[in-house]
Each structure stands twice: as structure tokens, then as C-alpha cells.
Scaffold this motif. Structure first.
Motif, PDB file in Angstrom:
ATOM      1  N   UNK A 182      55.164  78.273  18.052  1.00  0.00           N
ATOM      2  CA  UNK A 182      55.476  76.928  18.536  1.00  0.00           C
ATOM      3  C   UNK A 182      56.868  76.904  19.155  1.00  0.00           C
ATOM      4  N   UNK A 183      57.108  75.910  19.989  1.00  0.00           N
ATOM      5  CA  UNK A 183      58.434  75.737  20.590  1.00  0.00           C
ATOM      6  C   UNK A 183      59.489  75.561  19.492  1.00  0.00           C
ATOM      7  N   UNK A 184      59.120  74.828  18.465  1.00  0.00           N
ATOM      8  CA  UNK A 184      60.064  74.563  17.366  1.00  0.00           C
ATOM      9  C   UNK A 184      60.434  75.849  16.638  1.00  0.00           C
ATOM     10  N   UNK A 185      59.439  76.692  16.379  1.00  0.00           N
ATOM     11  CA  UNK A 185      59.708  77.965  15.704  1.00  0.00           C
ATOM     12  C   UNK A 185      60.599  78.858  16.560  1.00  0.00           C
ATOM     13  N   UNK A 186      60.312  78.934  17.848  1.00  0.00           N
ATOM     14  CA  UNK A 186      61.116  79.758  18.750  1.00  0.00           C
ATOM     15  C   UNK A 186      62.570  79.279  18.782  1.00  0.00           C
ATOM     16  N   UNK A 187      62.767  77.952  18.835  1.00  0.00           N
ATOM     17  CA  UNK A 187      64.137  77.415  18.834  1.00  0.00           C
ATOM     18  C   UNK A 187      64.852  77.769  17.535  1.00  0.00           C
ATOM     19  N   UNK A 188      64.134  77.680  16.415  1.00  0.00           N
ATOM     20  CA  UNK A 188      64.753  78.013  15.124  1.00  0.00           C
ATOM     21  C   UNK A 188      65.152  79.475  15.082  1.00  0.00           C
ATOM     22  N   UNK A 189      64.291  80.368  15.536  1.00  0.00           N
ATOM     23  CA  UNK A 189      64.616  81.802  15.553  1.00  0.00           C
ATOM     24  C   UNK A 189      65.842  82.071  16.409  1.00  0.00           C
ATOM     25  N   UNK A 190      65.872  81.522  17.592  1.00  0.00           N
ATOM     26  CA  UNK A 190      66.979  81.785  18.513  1.00  0.00           C
ATOM     27  C   UNK A 190      68.282  81.196  17.986  1.00  0.00           C
ATOM     28  N   UNK A 191      68.232  79.971  17.467  1.00  0.00           N
ATOM     29  CA  UNK A 191      69.444  79.352  16.937  1.00  0.00           C
ATOM     30  C   UNK A 191      69.991  80.130  15.747  1.00  0.00           C
ATOM     31  N   UNK A 192      69.102  80.619  14.896  1.00  0.00           N
ATOM     32  CA  UNK A 192      69.534  81.336  13.690  1.00  0.00           C
ATOM     33  C   UNK A 192      70.086  82.715  13.994  1.00  0.00           C
ATOM     34  N   UNK A 193      69.489  83.425  14.959  1.00  0.00           N
ATOM     35  CA  UNK A 193      69.838  84.824  15.168  1.00  0.00           C
ATOM     36  C   UNK A 193      70.641  85.101  16.440  1.00  0.00           C
ATOM     37  N   UNK A 194      70.703  84.124  17.354  1.00  0.00           N
ATOM     38  CA  UNK A 194      71.527  84.275  18.555  1.00  0.00           C
ATOM     39  C   UNK A 194      72.565  83.167  18.634  1.00  0.00           C
ATOM     40  N   UNK A 195      72.219  81.997  18.117  1.00  0.00           N
ATOM     41  CA  UNK A 195      73.170  80.894  18.089  1.00  0.00           C
ATOM     42  C   UNK A 195      72.935  79.835  19.134  1.00  0.00           C
ATOM     43  N   UNK A 196      71.922  80.023  19.972  1.00  0.00           N
ATOM     44  CA  UNK A 196      71.619  79.071  21.039  1.00  0.00           C
ATOM     45  C   UNK A 196      70.095  78.989  21.203  1.00  0.00           C
ATOM     46  N   UNK A 197      69.635  78.007  21.978  1.00  0.00           N
ATOM     47  CA  UNK A 197      68.209  77.825  22.200  1.00  0.00           C
ATOM     48  C   UNK A 197      67.673  78.892  23.147  1.00  0.00           C
ATOM     49  N   UNK A 198      66.342  79.100  23.166  1.00  0.00           N
ATOM     50  CA  UNK A 198      65.765  80.064  24.117  1.00  0.00           C
ATOM     51  C   UNK A 198      66.112  79.736  25.567  1.00  0.00           C
ATOM     52  N   UNK A 199      66.091  78.459  25.914  1.00  0.00           N
ATOM     53  CA  UNK A 199      66.380  78.066  27.290  1.00  0.00           C
ATOM     54  C   UNK A 199      67.825  78.352  27.661  1.00  0.00           C
ATOM     55  N   UNK A 200      68.753  78.086  26.750  1.00  0.00           N
ATOM     56  CA  UNK A 200      70.169  78.370  27.009  1.00  0.00           C
ATOM     57  C   UNK A 200      70.386  79.889  27.104  1.00  0.00           C
ATOM     58  N   UNK A 201      69.731  80.637  26.232  1.00  0.00           N
ATOM     59  CA  UNK A 201      69.836  82.096  26.274  1.00  0.00           C
ATOM     60  C   UNK A 201      69.340  82.620  27.617  1.00  0.00           C
ATOM     61  N   UNK A 202      68.207  82.116  28.068  1.00  0.00           N
ATOM     62  CA  UNK A 202      67.665  82.529  29.353  1.00  0.00           C
ATOM     63  C   UNK A 202      68.649  82.227  30.486  1.00  0.00           C
ATOM     64  N   UNK A 203      69.253  81.047  30.438  1.00  0.00           N
ATOM     65  CA  UNK A 203      70.207  80.645  31.466  1.00  0.00           C
ATOM     66  C   UNK A 203      71.406  81.584  31.499  1.00  0.00           C
ATOM     67  N   UNK A 204      71.924  81.952  30.329  1.00  0.00           N
ATOM     68  CA  UNK A 204      73.093  82.831  30.256  1.00  0.00           C
ATOM     69  C   UNK A 204      72.751  84.243  30.711  1.00  0.00           C
ATOM     70  N   UNK A 205      71.589  84.746  30.308  1.00  0.00           N
ATOM     71  CA  UNK A 205      71.175  86.079  30.735  1.00  0.00           C
ATOM     72  C   UNK A 205      71.007  86.122  32.255  1.00  0.00           C
TER      73      UNK A 205
END
Length: 259
Positions: A182-205
Motif C-alpha cells: 500500500x502507499x501507506x506502507x511504502x511511506x512508512x518504510x521510506x520514512x523509517x529507513x531513509x527519512x523521507x517519503x518515496x516521492x521526495x526520495x525520487x525527486x532528490x535522486x
């Protein structure tokens, strides 16, 4: 995963009286750790931090040895340095710190903290080693031992990270659906282990890959670069690039030429 070292080298330039040295980790660590770096005799009081999508551990050695954990940056900032100190850095690949120490890194985003837990106390021993080959050898030993204690299983978070790094213009929603989370699960994983949302991570990469491209190649058309990178037009590229780095792509390219 794409190596971010060219960007790191640009950021580190000019902060030490001696050239910064870069080292590859042991082969068993290479999928988790991007690079080690070692800088001697700092000559500036502040270090420029740029958006990068990764977590770093830094061991500083001056009168005392300190271990810091730097979270993912989403904006340009200045981090204080001790003049004349030695700094040893461990740059983890995105989301991979979880295999070495169990920590939610979301509270580190755009900041750093001095670490005192046992794992980091062990890393502090690196600050008292003089020979750089011995520093790297001991770092490999400590991190391999930590990896064995924590264990590792490649999971859906790693799949999402890899997809974004290699296809930074694809819609995150499609990637998440492809992994059946789910979108919610993906956001939780990214926030916990990278510190930002998947969308923000994609933007920075994506914006870092564009920055690396501008640094390495002679670009004749920024509009074509914008389109091929997934932007609607050059205006959107200019806006996002300036948001993260404070200048437009054209101004950034001009700075490279002048320097």
C-alpha cells in the motif's frame, strides 16, 4: 545502484588542506555501503551539505573522537567543522543503515546527532588509528560484524529503492502497486529507513542524476534534458533544481566552467 561519489567529491572539495581520499568497502559490504572517505586537516569552519537521499556516519578526530550520524538532507545547509581535524566518513546506500543498527532515521532528516550506542562506540576506535589502510581494514571488520549480527534479507523496500534509482521518472504509485504494497506502507518504510517519503526520495535522486550529468557532459539543450528526465518542460526543471541547490541548471553549469 548508481554511485553518488561524483557528487560527494564536488561537495567535499575545498574543506580540507589535503585532498580527500575515497575507498571502496569490502565486497561483502558493497551493496550496503557506497564509499568511505577520509579528509585531513580541515581548513573551513563549515561544510556544505546538499540533498542526497542517503545517511552518513562521520568520525571526527581532534582533541577528542566523536561519532555523528547525518540524516538525509532535503535542502542545502551548512554543518560545523572543527579546524585542523580529521574526518572519516561512511556513506551508506539509500535505506541500508537498517542492516547495521536498528534505528528509525526519520528524526535525523536535515540534521545530525552525536551517537553513543555500543555500535557507534566501536566505530569511535577508528579515530585513534593513524594509517589510512588500517582505518579501512578496521571499518570493514566492524561493519561486517554488525551486518552479521543484524542479518539481512532483500525485501520489497530494496526493490522500490532500486526501481527509483534506475527509473527516477516513473510514477511512484505504479512502482508501489507493482510490489503489491500500500502507499501507506511504502511511506512508512521510506520514512523509517531513509527519512523521507518515496516521492521526495525520487525527486532528490532524479535531480542529483541531472546534476551529475551536467557536471560530466556538455549539454546543448536543457529543454531536451528536462524532457528526457521526466519533466514537463525546462521551467519545471529549473524550479526543482533551484529548490534543491539554490541555482538554476544554467547557473550551475556556468559555475562549473568558471571554476
Amino acid at each position: 545502484m548508481k554511485l553518488l561519489k561524483p557528487t560527494l567529491e564536488m561537495i567535499m572539495e575545498g574543506f580540507f588542506n589535503e585532498p580527500v581520499k575515497y575507498f571502496s568497502p569490502a565486497s561483502c559490504l558493497s551493496q550496503y555501503i557506497e564509499v568511505y572517505w577520509l579528509g585531513y586537516n580541515t581548513c573551513q569552519e563549515f561544510h556544505k551539505v546538499e540533498p542526497d537521499g542517503v545517511v552518513d556516519i562521520v568520525v571526527s578526530t581532534s582533541k577528542t573522537v566523536k561519532v555523528f550520524c547525518f540524516g538525509t538532507a532535503t535542502q542545502v545547509a551548512l554543518a560545523p567543522l572543527e579546524l585542523g581535524a580529521r574526518y572519516f566518513g561512511i556513506r551508506f546506500r539509500p535505506g541500508q543503515t537498517r542492516h547495521f543498527f536498528p534505528m528509525n532515521v526519520s528524526h535525523l532528516t536535515n540534521g545530525s546527532v552525536s551517537m553513543n550506542e555500543d555500535f557507534f562506540k566501536n566505530l569511535a576506535s577508528l579515530g585513534s588509528i593513524e594509517n589510512h589502510n588500517n582505518v579501512i581494514s578496521q571499518a570493514n571488520h566492524l561493519l561486517t560484524a554488525a551486518l552479521m549480527r543484524q542479518g539481512h534479507t532483500h525485501n520489497k523496500l530494496d526493490n522500490l529503492i532500486n526501481y527509483i534509482i534506475h527509473q527516477p521518472s516513473i510514477q511512484v504509485r505504479k512502482l508501489v502497486e507493482q510490489e503489491y504494497v500500500t502507499q501507506r506502507t511504502a511511506r512508512r518504510w521510506f520514512n523509517e529507513h531513509i527519512g523521507i517519503s518515496p516521492k521526495k526520495f525520487q525527486s532528490i535522486i532524479r535531480i542529483n542524476q541531472i546534476k551529475d550529468y551536467l557536471s560530466s557532459y556538455n549539454i546543448n539543450s536543457l529543454s531536451q534534458l528536462a524532457y528526457s528526465s521526466g519533466f514537463v518542460d525546462q521551467s519545471h526543471l529549473n524550479k526543482e533544481f533551484k529548490h534543491y541547490f539554490g541555482v538554476t541548471p544554467k547557473a550551475f553549469k556556468r559555475l562549473l566552467i568558471n571554476n
